[in-house]
Design a protein around this motif. Sequence first.
Motif, PDB file in Angstrom:
ATOM      1  N   ARG A  45       0.823  -1.210   0.000  1.00 27.74           N
ATOM      2  CA  ARG A  45       0.000   0.000   0.000  1.00 27.74           C
ATOM      3  C   ARG A  45       0.859   1.262   0.000  1.00 27.74           C
ATOM      4  O   ARG A  45       0.381   2.347   0.301  1.00 27.74           O
ATOM      5  N   LYS A  47       2.994   4.532  -1.010  1.00 29.84           N
ATOM      6  CA  LYS A  47       2.684   5.659  -1.881  1.00 29.84           C
ATOM      7  C   LYS A  47       3.575   5.688  -3.122  1.00 29.84           C
ATOM      8  O   LYS A  47       3.297   6.425  -4.070  1.00 29.84           O
ATOM      9  N   ARG A  52       5.181  -0.609  -4.928  1.00 35.62           N
ATOM     10  CA  ARG A  52       3.984  -1.428  -5.161  1.00 35.62           C
ATOM     11  C   ARG A  52       4.210  -2.396  -6.314  1.00 35.62           C
ATOM     12  O   ARG A  52       3.777  -3.551  -6.254  1.00 35.62           O
ATOM     13  N   ARG A 109      -3.304  -6.298   2.586  1.00 39.03           N
ATOM     14  CA  ARG A 109      -3.600  -5.212   1.644  1.00 39.03           C
ATOM     15  C   ARG A 109      -5.095  -5.140   1.348  1.00 39.03           C
ATOM     16  O   ARG A 109      -5.698  -4.057   1.365  1.00 39.03           O
ATOM     17  N   GLY A 113      -7.574  -2.177   2.554  1.00 41.90           N
ATOM     18  CA  GLY A 113      -8.164  -1.431   1.451  1.00 41.90           C
ATOM     19  C   GLY A 113      -9.675  -1.461   1.436  1.00 41.90           C
ATOM     20  O   GLY A 113     -10.317  -0.619   0.791  1.00 41.90           O
TER      21      GLY A 113
END
Length: 222
Positions: A45, A47, A52, A109, A113
Motif C-alpha cells: 500500500r 505511496k 507497489r 492489503r 483497502g
Amino acid sequence: MGFEWLFEGQNAARLMQGLWLTVQISFLSVGISLFSGTLFGLLMRSKFPIVRRLCQILLGTVRIVPILVWLFMLYFGLSTWFQWHISGFWVCVWVFVLWGTAEMGDLVRGALGSIEKHQIESAKALGLTNAQIFWQIELPQGTRRILPSLINLFTRMVKTSSLAALIGVIEVVKIGQQIIENSLLTSPNASFFVYGLIFILYFLICYPLSWLAIRLEKRWES
C-alpha cells in the motif's frame, strides 16, 4: 492386524517424533509469516509506485511457481550453485515463510483497502495522524476482516508441510511411509491404519485453529 502392528516397537513413538517436526516447521513458518506478511502488506500500500510494482512482482512469482519447485530449487540449487548446504528443515521453513509472507501480505492489503474511505477521511478531519488512524481504525477492523482467510492460509501451510518429505525431511508423513514399507509382508493393511492415524493427527493440529477463528468471529460480532 495393521492397528496392532502400528504400536509395536517404536512405530508410534516415531510417528510422534515426526509430528513434532511437522509442528515445528508449520508453526515456526506461521509465526514468522505473521509479522513479515503484515509488513509486506503495508509495503503493498506504499505511496511509491515502484515499491507497489516490486511487491506485485514478488507476489505473482510466489503464486505462479509451485511450492515443490521452490523447495527443490532452494534445497538442491543452493548447494549446487553456491555450495551452501542448508538442512531440509530450514529450507522448508524459509520456503513456507516466503509463501506465507506473500499470501498474507495480499490479505492484509485487501483487508485494509476494504475499510470505507469516509472513516479515514473523518479521522483526518479530526486531526488524527496516519499512525493513529492505523492503530485505532485500520488495524482493529482489518484484523476482523482478515481473520477467516488468515486461518485458512495457516491451515494450508500446516497441511503443505507434508511436502518436506520430498527433500528428505523425516516428518510425520515420511515416517508413516517408512512404517508402511516395513510392514508390507507382516501387515498388508498397515497403510490404512497409518494414514488414518496421520489424518487424525493433522486434524488435531488444524481443527483448533478453525475453532479459534469461529470463537473470535462470534465474540467480535456480539
